[in-house]
Design a protein around this motif. Structure first.
Motif, mmCIF file in Angstrom:
data_model
loop_
_atom_site.group_PDB
_atom_site.id
_atom_site.type_symbol
_atom_site.label_atom_id
_atom_site.label_comp_id
_atom_site.label_asym_id
_atom_site.label_seq_id
_atom_site.Cartn_x
_atom_site.Cartn_y
_atom_site.Cartn_z
ATOM 1 N N GLN A 271 64.667 17.782 55.436
ATOM 2 C CA GLN A 271 63.979 16.943 54.473
ATOM 3 C C GLN A 271 64.869 15.765 54.058
ATOM 4 O O GLN A 271 66.089 15.840 54.101
ATOM 5 N N CYS A 272 64.226 14.683 53.639
ATOM 6 C CA CYS A 272 64.985 13.564 53.085
ATOM 7 C C CYS A 272 64.196 12.940 51.949
ATOM 8 O O CYS A 272 62.967 12.991 51.921
ATOM 9 N N ASP A 273 64.917 12.392 51.004
ATOM 10 C CA ASP A 273 64.303 11.737 49.850
ATOM 11 C C ASP A 273 65.167 10.538 49.473
ATOM 12 O O ASP A 273 65.751 10.480 48.402
ATOM 13 N N ARG B 167 63.734 12.832 59.951
ATOM 14 C CA ARG B 167 62.555 13.715 59.932
ATOM 15 C C ARG B 167 62.323 14.337 61.309
ATOM 16 O O ARG B 167 61.864 15.472 61.416
ATOM 17 N N THR C 181 68.177 19.057 51.886
ATOM 18 C CA THR C 181 67.545 17.760 51.664
ATOM 19 C C THR C 181 68.609 16.679 51.615
ATOM 20 O O THR C 181 69.603 16.807 50.902
ATOM 21 N N ASP D 56 68.114 25.409 55.017
ATOM 22 C CA ASP D 56 67.253 24.361 54.469
ATOM 23 C C ASP D 56 68.072 23.409 53.606
ATOM 24 O O ASP D 56 68.891 23.841 52.788
#
Length: 302
Positions: A77-79, A72, A54, A52
């Motif tokens: 995940q991306c932010d 995605r 990000t 997992d």
């Protein structure tokens, strides 16, 4: 949790041509569009290995929106922080001409936008892994990697840095867990030419003397070397295979090393995983899958 930072992500337009001629119209015979940037590549391979993570960084304009959509779709995940102006770059890579590419500039990142990233990073906790990888836009100072490590010192975060020249050298005083120059980048730092696995060892140790804990040196067809903080030195010749696409091989090596370390806390295992992941991506049209990495891992010398 593993976090990757890509300051200047891209849409990589990878094309294959039936010959290339200047001054005329050239038509592609194959083409791919993939989200690019070293941190995003690391995130992709980590995701393929079941880790997992990000992806952080900056996106802009319609190309930035497409990068986020593709990320995605891959599954991690991306932010990203969206900049107010400009658009994320498009990098054109000519598949049939190894190493030939045209890279875009990327957006201007304002001071307040850079500060937003720092605020996100302040939420990282002990045991997290932070990967800083790749180039930065001209609008950011070349001390940005150092500034991040200085801000997060003492929190028990494992820092991984894959960068060149000053971006790399400036962080060494903060004792990053892993750095990954290739042999050409390592030679450039010390103004020497490094062609053999044995020749990189003393220079990798010099970077340790400056603060790096572990130095992983990728050498394309010559394999790789790891000078570990416990004093061990690991060398591995390149596995046999057909080079299909070198884009992302070094990033895959970083991802494989991180995954291997998180799995067993063994430098030997992490190194083999790194070599296997880098080679598997080089032998594939896309970044390596877990199955491709495992097949090569089992062939490597112990």
């Amino acid at each position: 949790m593993v976090y990757t930072v890509t300051f200047n992500p891209s849409l990589d337009y990878i094309i294959s041509l039936q010959g290339f001629q200047m001054g005329t119209t050239n038509r592609t015979k194959e083409e791919q569009m993939l989200p690019g940037g070293k941190g995003i590549n690391v995130s992709t391979v980590l995701q393929n290995l079941g880790i997992d993570n990000t992806a952080l960084g900056f996106t802009a304009g319609f190309t930035g929106q497409e990068i986020e959509r593709m990320v995605r779709e891959i599954g991690f995940q991306c932010d990203f922080i969206r900049t107010k102006t400009g658009f994320s770059r498009i990098n054109v890579k000519l598949k049939d001409y190894d190493g030939t590419e045209i890279n875009g500039i990327g957006p201007v990142i304002q001071k307040e936008e850079a500060e937003k990233l720092m605020e996100k990073l302040k939420h990282l906790e002990e045991g997290d892994v932070l990967v800083l990888a790749g180039s930065i836009p001209e609008s950011l100072p070349n001390s940005i990697y150092r500034d991040i490590l200085a801000e997060l010192q003492g929190k028990g975060i494992l820092f991984v840095v894959d960068a060149t020249k000053d971006l790399l050298l400036y962080v060494l005083e903060y004792e990053p867990f892993l750095i990954k120059p290739n042999n050409h980048e390592l030679g450039e730092i010390f103004d020497v030419e490094l062609k053999t696995r044995e020749s990189v060892i003393p220079y990798a140790k010099k970077l340790q003397e400056k603060g790096a804990r572990n130095v992983l040196v990728s050498m394309a067809g010559e394999g790789a070397v790891l000078v570990a903080e416990n004093g061990e030195v690991f060398m591995q010749p390149a596995p046999k295979g057909t080079l299909v696409n070198a884009v992302g091989a070094g990033d895959s090596m970083v991802a494989g090393f991180i995954a291997g370390w998180m799995e067993r806390q063994s430098y030997s295992h992490a190194f083999r995983m790194g070599v296997a992941a880098g080679s598997a991506s080089a032998f594939s049209h896309l970044l390596a899958t877990k199955e491709e990495i495992q097949r090569i891992y089992e062939r490597l010398e112990k």
